[in-house]
Structure formats: structure tokens, C-alpha cells
Write an enzyme that holds these catalytic residues in place. Structure first.
Site, PDB file in Angstrom:
ATOM      1  N   LYS A 183       0.838  -1.207   0.000  1.00  0.00           N
ATOM      2  CA  LYS A 183       0.000   0.000   0.000  1.00  0.00           C
ATOM      3  C   LYS A 183       0.873   1.257   0.000  1.00  0.00           C
ATOM      4  CE  LYS A 183      -3.614   2.406   2.576  1.00  0.00           C
ATOM      5  NZ  LYS A 183      -4.604   2.382   3.689  1.00  0.00           N
ATOM      6  N   GLU A 189      10.607  -4.628   4.446  1.00  0.00           N
ATOM      7  CA  GLU A 189      10.723  -6.038   4.031  1.00  0.00           C
ATOM      8  C   GLU A 189      10.358  -6.189   2.551  1.00  0.00           C
ATOM      9  OE1 GLU A 189       8.905  -4.868   6.579  1.00  0.00           O
ATOM     10  OE2 GLU A 189       8.887  -6.239   8.288  1.00  0.00           O
ATOM     11  N   GLY A 243      -4.847  -1.816   4.971  1.00  0.00           N
ATOM     12  CA  GLY A 243      -4.060  -2.940   4.461  1.00  0.00           C
ATOM     13  C   GLY A 243      -4.702  -4.277   4.767  1.00  0.00           C
ATOM     14  N   ARG A 244      -5.173  -4.465   6.007  1.00  0.00           N
ATOM     15  CA  ARG A 244      -5.739  -5.738   6.406  1.00  0.00           C
ATOM     16  C   ARG A 244      -7.121  -5.991   5.813  1.00  0.00           C
ATOM     17  NH1 ARG A 244      -4.683  -2.288  10.399  1.00  0.00           N
ATOM     18  NH2 ARG A 244      -6.370  -1.399  11.688  1.00  0.00           N
ATOM     19  N   GLU A 329      -4.776  -6.307  14.835  1.00  0.00           N
ATOM     20  CA  GLU A 329      -4.229  -5.008  14.408  1.00  0.00           C
ATOM     21  C   GLU A 329      -5.326  -3.935  14.451  1.00  0.00           C
ATOM     22  OE1 GLU A 329      -2.338  -4.007  10.315  1.00  0.00           O
ATOM     23  OE2 GLU A 329      -0.633  -4.517  11.614  1.00  0.00           O
ATOM     24  N   HIS A 360      -4.355 -32.909  18.483  1.00  0.00           N
ATOM     25  CA  HIS A 360      -3.145 -33.660  18.823  1.00  0.00           C
ATOM     26  C   HIS A 360      -2.003 -32.727  19.217  1.00  0.00           C
ATOM     27  CE1 HIS A 360      -5.005 -37.364  17.208  1.00  0.00           C
ATOM     28  NE2 HIS A 360      -5.565 -36.512  16.364  1.00  0.00           N
ATOM     29  N   LYS A 473       9.581  -0.420  14.150  1.00  0.00           N
ATOM     30  CA  LYS A 473      10.252  -0.044  12.892  1.00  0.00           C
ATOM     31  C   LYS A 473      11.305   1.040  13.156  1.00  0.00           C
ATOM     32  CE  LYS A 473       6.110  -0.921  10.031  1.00  0.00           C
ATOM     33  NZ  LYS A 473       5.073  -0.298   9.159  1.00  0.00           N
TER      34      LYS A 473
HETATM   35  O1  F6P Z   1       1.859  -4.066  10.012  1.00  0.00           O
HETATM   36  C1  F6P Z   1       1.877  -2.745   9.643  1.00  0.00           C
HETATM   37  C2  F6P Z   1       1.407  -2.618   8.218  1.00  0.00           C
HETATM   38  O2  F6P Z   1       1.305  -1.260   7.891  1.00  0.00           O
HETATM   39  C3  F6P Z   1       0.071  -3.316   7.975  1.00  0.00           C
HETATM   40  O3  F6P Z   1      -1.019  -2.577   8.430  1.00  0.00           O
HETATM   41  C4  F6P Z   1       0.139  -3.498   6.490  1.00  0.00           C
HETATM   42  O4  F6P Z   1      -0.818  -4.431   6.012  1.00  0.00           O
HETATM   43  C5  F6P Z   1       1.576  -3.979   6.323  1.00  0.00           C
HETATM   44  O5  F6P Z   1       2.309  -3.238   7.301  1.00  0.00           O
HETATM   45  C6  F6P Z   1       2.156  -3.796   4.932  1.00  0.00           C
HETATM   46  O6  F6P Z   1       2.060  -2.449   4.577  1.00  0.00           O
HETATM   47  P1  F6P Z   1       2.211  -2.084   3.001  1.00  0.00           P
HETATM   48  O7  F6P Z   1       1.069  -2.740   2.286  1.00  0.00           O
HETATM   49  O8  F6P Z   1       2.167  -0.601   2.955  1.00  0.00           O
HETATM   50  O9  F6P Z   1       3.537  -2.636   2.539  1.00  0.00           O
END
Ligand code: F6P
Length: 505
Positions: A183, A189, A243-244, A329, A360, A473
């Protein structure tokens, strides 16, 4: 305090007794919407408590807040944004804002998906993203894996390069499409994985390969352009999509490429029908509202800090991971919308694994442990395989687990052996889908989204920001910089510096 507005837990007889007193309890406490049955009868509530919970929904103005969300009001107050993931799955003639823009973008990325599917250019799809840009699509692709797909999908989320290197070993750059889903298009990452994957591609095919082999899914057009991906290979979504809550947007491109536009539309249709149910059903019939209210009862009156989800379908093995982000979240907060500190416990810890495997591993604690853990069982009446005896065994175990949790086993029934006494009275809901198709899955996910919304309103939270992810972060940046230089931070705690010394030695 919610404890002041609801009856005490002691007002509920043991589930054994409430079922003995009311042979029609299943009829009274189960509901159906979008073809899915929600059996709440093994929740520890009486009609009196049910009515008190419904009054709580009115007192907290769930209806008013729901109307505000669907109208596009900026209820994500800290980010001054609307919350309109419902627009992503709305019909073209819907009264929900922005549906025309949504449909225009959807047509673009679904056309792209169909072009990828009809060309023989690609064999592997490398999906790079994390959190909401990964969990939803990855979960849906897994859940519908009984459907045919011509592609090998590789989902890469962790910055730990072991996943990426393992995937790249299986891919040929010439037949690999790289989807970069983010987003913000700034997440460390994702951008690190993306740069490494694109270097792998261009080392093999040259920088011109980016144009045909890379796609970006984001709200950040400038960052995508700066990365080197052209507008014709970028699909956008709006900042009012959390995002979620974004799998319904172009973030769902891996789903559409895997299974086609029709399946993706079925997924949207299931969610849309659950949205309509959530908007219109009276609260005593309203499944997401009831899921939310019963969750509040278990969290705030029964005092349960956790909530378990047990899908009795291996294809839903990633479902809990997705709902963990949607729920934790959103409602893992203690500061309310108005800046005050909450008076009640809020978001539960969500966890769970598919049954029968969970029987199990951790179900011993759930049956006989010192804490009560409310459970959602999820199952499909019909399988998508031909082994009916397996399916009967699977569903029998799910039903038996719910029975054992609710009714337990007395000392007499245990032959006088204390260790085989099961106190029971442990609440669960059984969610029964007709089968695991895209429509039912879409409806199920939307039900959980709106459950979380309902609980956030009751607790007075803004369920749509995530300030709690920022501190980690910020702290990681100087540590990463030092470790990459092979050095140690001087101005930090002795644990961090001691461990950095060991890492760097
Ligand atoms: O975990 C923090 C967060 O901002 C989430 O809300 C989001 O889904 C994820 O990191 C990835 O963010 P992006 O889609 O901006 O890479």
C-alpha cells in the site's frame, strides 16, 4: 464499564442445564446468512443475556456507526480517512461512495489477470508483500486450492531471505511474473525483497525485462514510478482501504491470476451479500453483530483473554493468520477514539490451527486447562474430494470437540478418575459453510471484518489505524545500520548491545 451494563457470568447455568431445559436451543440460537449457518447455541448465554447484549448494541449506536462507515465518513479519525473496503465489493449501482472508480480499477486488473492467464508467457508468479498485502491473497489462494490453476505461486513476505532464495531456485526469470504488493510502497521487508528479486530478473534478462515481468499494487504512484515500474503495470487502490482489508482490491491480483476473474467476482459477491446482511438485518438476526456481541460477552464478562479459531478444513490453514491481523491489528489497543484510555479489556488474542491436527497438539489445554478459551469451529458440509469417509471423520471430530467443550464429563462418567473429569461449560460457535467456494469464503471473511468493526465500536476504539507497529520499525533502523556495518550500538541497553556483539562476532 461493560460489567455495569450486562448481567454477571454467574447468571448463566451450565451449558448442560441450559440444553436440558430447552430442547429447541439450537433453533433459538442458530442463524443463517449467505448460505452459512452460525450455531451460537453453545455460547454461555441465556435469552436474558442475549437481550442485554442486543440493548448494548443499541446503546453503543452500532447502527449509526455502520451507516457512517458505508456512507464514507472519515471514521478512521487518527488518519482522517474513510473506511470503505465495502466499496471494493459493492455492486455498480450501489449507494456506497467511489464504486465507479473501484469498478474501473477492478476491470483493469482483472483484464490484466485474464491476459496473463491466456498468454503462455508465465509459469511462476512471485508475490512479494507483507501483512495485509500478503496474508489475504495468500489465504484465499490456499483456501481455493482445489481449483485448477496453471501457475506456481510463490508468496514472499519475510525479510529473511531464506524464503526468497528458496522460491527463486524454483523459478526461471524468463517465465516469472513478479508482483510487488505494498500500500505504501515503503515497507522495508517488501522493498528489500523486491529489489533482490528484480536484480535476479535483470541479471538474467537485462533491465528491459522489468517492463514485462514486474507489476506494482499500491496507493503510492510516485514510489512505484521511482522504483522503475511504469503506470501500465501499476494497479492502484485508495488510502481509505486499510491494508488488512485490502484483499478485495488489486491486492487480490494473485487470486485473479490463479483462478480467473469469475472466481474473484464470486469472492466479492459473497462479501457483498454479507455486507448487505450486516447493513439490513435486525441485530437479533445479524450475524456479524451477534459474533461481535458474543465476543464482548466472552471477553468482558467471562474474562477470556483469548479467542480460538479452529478451521476443520486444511485449505483454511492460513485463515487464522489473516484474521489475526484483521482482529488484533484493529482492536489491540487501549486508547479510545477520543484519546481517553479504555475502561474495559479490548481485543482478544486470536490463535488457532486446523482440526483435527489441533486435537493432537494444544486441545488438551482447551479442554482441561485453567483458562476458558472460546472457540469458533469452521467447517464445510460438503468436501471438494471424493473421500466421503474422511470427511465424515473430520466433521465428527469437530462436532465431538464442541460437545466435549460444552458438556464435559463428570466424575461419575469418568469412573471416579479426577484426571478424566472435563468441567465443560466452555463456549464455542460452529460456523458451517455449504462448501468451500469463493462465494462462501468471501461471506465468511466479511462476517469477521464486521464482527471486528462491531467490537471496536463497543470498546470505543478506532479499529482502522495501527500506531502500535511504528515503534519497532523506528528502533530497528539504527540497529540495522550498525549490524550492517559490523558494529554495535553504544547508546542502547546492555541486552541489545550484548546480543549485537555476539551477532557481529
Ligand atoms: O503491520 C503494519 C502494516 O502497515 C500493515 O497494516 C500493512 O498491512 C503492512 O504493514 C504492509 O504495509 P504495506 O502494504 O504498505 O507494505
Amino acid at each position: 464499564m461493560l460489567t455495569n451494563s450486562l448481567p454477571p457470568a454467574s447468571s448463566v447455568p451450565h451449558l448442560r442445564d441450559v440444553f436440558a431445559q430447552n430442547p429447541k436451543r439450537f433453533d433459538e440460537f442458530s442463524r443463517n446468512a449467505c448460505g452459512i449457518t452460525f450455531d451460537f447455541s453453545k455460547q454461555r448465554v441465556t435469552t436474558e443475556i442475549f437481550d442485554a447484549l442486543l440493548k448494548l448494541a443499541d446503546d453503543k449506536n452500532i447502527k449509526g456507526w455502520r451507516t457512517r462507515m458505508f456512507a464514507g465518513e472519515r471514521i478512521n479519525t487518527s488518519e482522517d480517512r474513510a473506511v470503505l473496503h465495502v466499496a471494493l465489493r459493492a455492486a455498480k449501482n450501489s449507494d456506497i461512495p467511489y464504486v465507479n472508480d473501484v469498478h474501473a480499477t477492478k476491470e483493469r486488473f482483472l483484464d490484466f489477470a485474464q491476459n496473463v492467464r491466456s498468454s503462455s508467457k508465465f509459469t511462476d508468479i512471485l508475490c512479494i508483500g507483507i501483512g495485509g498485502s500478503d496474508l489475504g491473497p495468500r489465504m484465499v489462494v490456499k483456501a481455493l486450492s482445489h481449483l485448477e490453476t496453471p501457475f506456481n505461486l510463490h508468496f514472499i513476505s519475510n525479510v529473511d531471505a531464506s524464503a526468497l532464495t528458496s522460491a527463486l531456485k524454483k523459478c526461471d526469470p524468463a517465465t516469472t511474473l513478479i508482483i510487488i504488493a505494498s500500500k505504501t510502497f515503503t515497507t522495508i521487508e517488501t522493498m528489500m525483497n523486491a529489489r533482490t528479486a528484480v536484480a535476479w530478473l535483470t541479471n538474467a534478462l537485462g533491465t528491459n525485462a522489468i517492463a514485462d515481468h514486474c507489476v506494482a499494487l499500491s496507493t503510492n504512484e510516485k514510489a512505484v514510478n521511482d522504483f522503475g515500474i511504469k503506470p501500465n503495470h501499476m494497479f492502484a487502490f485508495a488510502d481509505w482501504v486499510g491494508g488488512r482489508y485490502s484483499l478485495w482490491s488489486c491486492i487480490g491480483l494473485p487470486i485473479a491470476i490463479s483462478y480467473g476473474a469469475d472466481v474473484f467476482e464470486d469472492l466479492l459477491r459473497g462479501a457483498r451479500d454479507m455486507d448487505d446482511h450486516f447493513r439490513t438485518a435486525p441485530h437479533d438476526q445479524n450475524i456479524p453483530v451477534l459474533m461481535g456481541l458474543l465476543g464482548v460477552w466472552n471477553r468482558n464478562i467471562l474474562g477470556c483473554p483469548t479467542h480460538m479459531i479452529l478451521p476443520y478444513d486444511d485449505r483454511l490453514s492460513l485463515f487464522v493468520k489473516h484474521i489475526q491481523q484483521v482482529d488484533m491489528e484493529s482492536n489491540g489497543k487501549v486508547v479510545m477514539r477520543d484519546g481517553g484510555v479504555v475502561h474495559d479489556k479490548t481485543g482478544p488474542q486470536i490463535f488457532g490451527e486446523p482440526g483435527t491436527d489441533s486435537q493432537h497438539s494444544f486441545m488438551q489445554l482447551v479442554h482441561q486447562g485453567s483458562d476458558i478459551i472460546p472457540v469458533d469451529f469452521i467447517a464445510c458440509a460438503k468436501p471438494d474430494h471424493n473421500f466421503s469417509d474422511h470427511h465424515a471423520e473430520l466433521l465428527s471430530n469437530m462436532l465431538a470437540q464442541a460437545r466435549a467443550l460444552a458438556f464435559g464429563q463428570t466424575l461419575d462418567e469418568a469412573g471416579g478418575d479426577e484426571s478424566r473429569v472435563f468441567n465443560g461449560n466452555r463456549p464455542s460457535t460452529v460456523i458451517l459453510l455449504p462448501r468451500l467456494d469463493a462465494y462462501s469464503l468471501g461471506a465468511l471473511i466479511a462476517a469477521y471484518e464486521h464482527k471486528v468493526f462491531t467490537q471496536g465500536i463497543i470498546w470505543g476504539l478506532n479499529s482502522f489505524d495501527q500506531p502500535g507497529v511504528e515503534l519497532g520499525k523506528i528502533l530497528a533502523k539504527p540497529i540495522s545500520h550498525a549490524l550492517r556495518a559490523g558494529s554495535v550500538l553504544s547508546d542502547t541497553d546492555s541486552s541489545t548491545s550484548g546480543l549485537m556483539k555476539l551477532i557481529s562476532s
